[in-house]
Design a protein around this motif. Structure first.
Motif, PDB file in Angstrom:
ATOM      1  N   CYS A 146    -146.800 -73.699  -3.112  1.00 59.56           N
ATOM      2  CA  CYS A 146    -145.887 -72.889  -3.932  1.00 59.56           C
ATOM      3  C   CYS A 146    -144.559 -72.613  -3.247  1.00 59.56           C
ATOM      4  O   CYS A 146    -143.549 -72.351  -3.913  1.00 59.56           O
ATOM      5  N   GLU A 147    -144.536 -72.695  -1.922  1.00 58.19           N
ATOM      6  CA  GLU A 147    -143.281 -72.454  -1.207  1.00 58.19           C
ATOM      7  C   GLU A 147    -142.206 -73.462  -1.583  1.00 58.19           C
ATOM      8  O   GLU A 147    -141.014 -73.169  -1.527  1.00 58.19           O
ATOM      9  N   HIS A 148    -142.613 -74.651  -2.005  1.00 59.62           N
ATOM     10  CA  HIS A 148    -141.635 -75.675  -2.380  1.00 59.62           C
ATOM     11  C   HIS A 148    -140.819 -75.269  -3.603  1.00 59.62           C
ATOM     12  O   HIS A 148    -139.679 -75.721  -3.768  1.00 59.62           O
ATOM     13  N   LEU A 149    -141.388 -74.435  -4.452  1.00 57.32           N
ATOM     14  CA  LEU A 149    -140.675 -73.977  -5.639  1.00 57.32           C
ATOM     15  C   LEU A 149    -139.401 -73.232  -5.273  1.00 57.32           C
ATOM     16  O   LEU A 149    -138.411 -73.260  -6.013  1.00 57.32           O
ATOM     17  N   PHE A 150    -139.417 -72.577  -4.123  1.00 51.39           N
ATOM     18  CA  PHE A 150    -138.301 -71.717  -3.751  1.00 51.39           C
ATOM     19  C   PHE A 150    -137.265 -72.405  -2.887  1.00 51.39           C
ATOM     20  O   PHE A 150    -136.313 -71.773  -2.420  1.00 51.39           O
ATOM     21  N   ASN A 151    -137.423 -73.712  -2.715  1.00 54.85           N
ATOM     22  CA  ASN A 151    -136.342 -74.514  -2.154  1.00 54.85           C
ATOM     23  C   ASN A 151    -135.307 -74.811  -3.221  1.00 54.85           C
ATOM     24  O   ASN A 151    -134.200 -75.256  -2.931  1.00 54.85           O
ATOM     25  N   SER A 152    -135.704 -74.578  -4.468  1.00 54.16           N
ATOM     26  CA  SER A 152    -134.818 -74.832  -5.606  1.00 54.16           C
ATOM     27  C   SER A 152    -133.823 -73.693  -5.789  1.00 54.16           C
ATOM     28  O   SER A 152    -134.146 -72.517  -5.614  1.00 54.16           O
ATOM     29  N   LYS A 153    -132.601 -74.052  -6.191  1.00 52.12           N
ATOM     30  CA  LYS A 153    -131.575 -73.066  -6.511  1.00 52.12           C
ATOM     31  C   LYS A 153    -131.529 -72.767  -8.005  1.00 52.12           C
ATOM     32  O   LYS A 153    -130.782 -71.892  -8.442  1.00 52.12           O
ATOM     33  N   THR A 154    -132.339 -73.489  -8.786  1.00 50.87           N
ATOM     34  CA  THR A 154    -132.219 -73.403 -10.244  1.00 50.87           C
ATOM     35  C   THR A 154    -133.483 -72.949 -10.966  1.00 50.87           C
ATOM     36  O   THR A 154    -133.409 -72.484 -12.106  1.00 50.87           O
ATOM     37  N   ILE A 155    -134.663 -73.084 -10.355  1.00 48.75           N
ATOM     38  CA  ILE A 155    -135.911 -72.741 -11.045  1.00 48.75           C
ATOM     39  C   ILE A 155    -135.975 -71.244 -11.321  1.00 48.75           C
ATOM     40  O   ILE A 155    -135.843 -70.417 -10.418  1.00 48.75           O
ATOM     41  N   LYS A 156    -136.187 -70.890 -12.604  1.00 42.09           N
ATOM     42  CA  LYS A 156    -136.252 -69.501 -13.037  1.00 42.09           C
ATOM     43  C   LYS A 156    -137.582 -69.151 -13.709  1.00 42.09           C
ATOM     44  O   LYS A 156    -137.959 -67.980 -13.775  1.00 42.09           O
ATOM     45  N   ASN A 157    -138.263 -70.162 -14.228  1.00 41.34           N
ATOM     46  CA  ASN A 157    -139.498 -69.934 -14.978  1.00 41.34           C
ATOM     47  C   ASN A 157    -140.622 -70.768 -14.374  1.00 41.34           C
ATOM     48  O   ASN A 157    -140.537 -71.999 -14.361  1.00 41.34           O
ATOM     49  N   ILE A 158    -141.662 -70.091 -13.888  1.00 38.69           N
ATOM     50  CA  ILE A 158    -142.761 -70.754 -13.187  1.00 38.69           C
ATOM     51  C   ILE A 158    -144.080 -70.367 -13.846  1.00 38.69           C
ATOM     52  O   ILE A 158    -144.424 -69.180 -13.921  1.00 38.69           O
ATOM     53  N   TYR A 159    -144.828 -71.373 -14.303  1.00 38.57           N
ATOM     54  CA  TYR A 159    -146.089 -71.109 -14.992  1.00 38.57           C
ATOM     55  C   TYR A 159    -147.233 -71.753 -14.204  1.00 38.57           C
ATOM     56  O   TYR A 159    -147.345 -72.975 -14.136  1.00 38.57           O
ATOM     57  N   LEU A 160    -148.054 -70.892 -13.613  1.00 40.19           N
ATOM     58  CA  LEU A 160    -149.161 -71.340 -12.767  1.00 40.19           C
ATOM     59  C   LEU A 160    -150.494 -70.758 -13.243  1.00 40.19           C
ATOM     60  O   LEU A 160    -151.438 -70.648 -12.460  1.00 40.19           O
ATOM     61  N   LYS A 161    -150.558 -70.414 -14.501  1.00 38.48           N
ATOM     62  CA  LYS A 161    -151.789 -69.850 -15.046  1.00 38.48           C
ATOM     63  C   LYS A 161    -152.971 -70.826 -14.877  1.00 38.48           C
ATOM     64  O   LYS A 161    -152.811 -72.027 -15.021  1.00 38.48           O
ATOM     65  N   GLN A 162    -154.125 -70.269 -14.555  1.00 38.15           N
ATOM     66  CA  GLN A 162    -155.365 -71.033 -14.478  1.00 38.15           C
ATOM     67  C   GLN A 162    -155.304 -72.162 -13.449  1.00 38.15           C
ATOM     68  O   GLN A 162    -155.400 -73.339 -13.760  1.00 38.15           O
ATOM     69  N   ASN A 163    -155.120 -71.744 -12.185  1.00 37.20           N
ATOM     70  CA  ASN A 163    -155.180 -72.665 -11.065  1.00 37.20           C
ATOM     71  C   ASN A 163    -156.152 -72.107 -10.027  1.00 37.20           C
ATOM     72  O   ASN A 163    -157.040 -71.325 -10.389  1.00 37.20           O
ATOM     73  N   GLU A 164    -155.989 -72.484  -8.785  1.00 37.41           N
ATOM     74  CA  GLU A 164    -156.921 -72.044  -7.746  1.00 37.41           C
ATOM     75  C   GLU A 164    -156.204 -71.346  -6.601  1.00 37.41           C
ATOM     76  O   GLU A 164    -156.570 -71.474  -5.433  1.00 37.41           O
ATOM     77  N   LEU A 165    -155.172 -70.590  -6.946  1.00 39.19           N
ATOM     78  CA  LEU A 165    -154.387 -69.880  -5.943  1.00 39.19           C
ATOM     79  C   LEU A 165    -155.101 -68.616  -5.468  1.00 39.19           C
ATOM     80  O   LEU A 165    -155.667 -67.870  -6.271  1.00 39.19           O
ATOM     81  N   THR A 166    -155.049 -68.371  -4.176  1.00 40.36           N
ATOM     82  CA  THR A 166    -155.579 -67.134  -3.609  1.00 40.36           C
ATOM     83  C   THR A 166    -154.467 -66.273  -3.015  1.00 40.36           C
ATOM     84  O   THR A 166    -154.681 -65.099  -2.720  1.00 40.36           O
ATOM     85  N   SER A 167    -153.294 -66.854  -2.830  1.00 42.30           N
ATOM     86  CA  SER A 167    -152.130 -66.111  -2.360  1.00 42.30           C
ATOM     87  C   SER A 167    -150.875 -66.752  -2.923  1.00 42.30           C
ATOM     88  O   SER A 167    -150.905 -67.892  -3.410  1.00 42.30           O
ATOM     89  N   PHE A 168    -149.765 -66.028  -2.852  1.00 38.83           N
ATOM     90  CA  PHE A 168    -148.490 -66.532  -3.372  1.00 38.83           C
ATOM     91  C   PHE A 168    -147.377 -66.034  -2.459  1.00 38.83           C
ATOM     92  O   PHE A 168    -147.393 -64.873  -2.025  1.00 38.83           O
ATOM     93  N   PRO A 169    -146.377 -66.888  -2.150  1.00 38.78           N
ATOM     94  CA  PRO A 169    -145.290 -66.501  -1.233  1.00 38.78           C
ATOM     95  C   PRO A 169    -144.231 -65.619  -1.895  1.00 38.78           C
ATOM     96  O   PRO A 169    -143.077 -66.039  -2.090  1.00 38.78           O
ATOM     97  N   PHE A 170    -144.615 -64.396  -2.236  1.00 37.83           N
ATOM     98  CA  PHE A 170    -143.689 -63.493  -2.921  1.00 37.83           C
ATOM     99  C   PHE A 170    -142.438 -63.218  -2.087  1.00 37.83           C
ATOM    100  O   PHE A 170    -141.364 -62.956  -2.649  1.00 37.83           O
ATOM    101  N   HIS A 171    -142.548 -63.286  -0.767  1.00 42.20           N
ATOM    102  CA  HIS A 171    -141.391 -63.005   0.080  1.00 42.20           C
ATOM    103  C   HIS A 171    -140.260 -64.012  -0.132  1.00 42.20           C
ATOM    104  O   HIS A 171    -139.089 -63.704   0.112  1.00 42.20           O
ATOM    105  N   LEU A 172    -140.603 -65.200  -0.646  1.00 43.13           N
ATOM    106  CA  LEU A 172    -139.596 -66.228  -0.872  1.00 43.13           C
ATOM    107  C   LEU A 172    -138.828 -66.029  -2.176  1.00 43.13           C
ATOM    108  O   LEU A 172    -137.874 -66.751  -2.453  1.00 43.13           O
ATOM    109  N   THR A 173    -139.243 -65.059  -2.983  1.00 44.93           N
ATOM    110  CA  THR A 173    -138.517 -64.772  -4.229  1.00 44.93           C
ATOM    111  C   THR A 173    -137.250 -63.956  -3.968  1.00 44.93           C
ATOM    112  O   THR A 173    -136.450 -63.761  -4.881  1.00 44.93           O
TER     113      THR A 173
END
Length: 203
Positions: A146-173
């Motif tokens: 998920c950290e790769h999402l925040f290398n983007s300067k343009t991504i605003k909408n992220i949909y990760l419903k129903q996956n196998e995540l146990t943590s998320f890099p909120f600090h990168l937001t």
């Protein structure tokens, strides 16, 4: 010159009949022409492609929207970058687990729908797509990347419903001003009490 000759070539490469429609929607399959005779929208979902991409498709240089859902696709060819005008790629309900690096050569691509595939991690390339605003990984097997999402300067909408995540890099937001982040039906345990950088957080 219009794209009629390409459409005829495409028809010969498709297992089902392709027709022109005035307005392509999720339930109406076919192609749409603009006033110059250029194909701007193409919907060939459930066309029985069995994982095979028709080669003529990559000649549609004016194509803005492509719906190729539910065709047993296991890979996106590097030639996808020929579609320089493409704004939206809907490739849900297939068998993808990776993305080609050539996506970075698509300057107009804003929306990428990858739900109901076989991704186990977020590909690095998504962070380098120059115009990508919306990315959807709903109902995959994503557990990392998920950290790769925040290398983007343009991504605003992220949909990760129903996956196998146990943590998320909120600090990168920090400083990203994310509009939508959907983490429902995961097991994320580090949800912050407050996050000013996400307008709409679902978990």
């Amino acid at each position: 010159m219009g794209d009629i000759h390409i459409i005829e070539e495409l028809r010969n490469q498709l297992p089902k009949k392709l027709k022109e429609v005035k307005r392509v929607t999720w339930f109406l399959r076919g192609y749409q022409l603009n006033d110059l005779g250029h194909v701007t929208h193409l919907s060939i979902s459930k066309f029985g492609l069995q994982g095979q991409w028709p080669k003529a498709l990559f000649k549609l240089e004016h194509l803005e929207f492509l719906d190729i859902q539910d065709n047993e696709i296991t890979a996106i060819p590097t030639e996808i970058s020929n579609l320089k005008s493409l704004k939206c790629l809907d490739i849900r309900v297939n068998q993808l687990s990776s993305l080609p690096t050539s996506l970075v050569k698509m300057p107009m691509l804003e929306k990428l729908y990858l739900g109901d595939n076989a991704f186990q991690k977020i590909p690095v390339v998504v962070g380098s797509c120059p115009s990508l605003c919306t990315i959807d990984f709903t109902n995959n097997l994503v557990s990392k990347g998920c950290e790769h999402l925040f290398n983007s300067k343009t991504i605003k909408n992220i949909y990760l419903k129903q996956n196998e995540l146990t943590s998320f890099p909120f600090h990168l937001t920090e400083g990203k001003n994310i509009e939508d982040l959907n983490l429902m039906e995961n097991q994320v345990s580090n949800i912050p009490e407050e996050n000013k950088n996400i307008a709409n957080l679902l978990y």
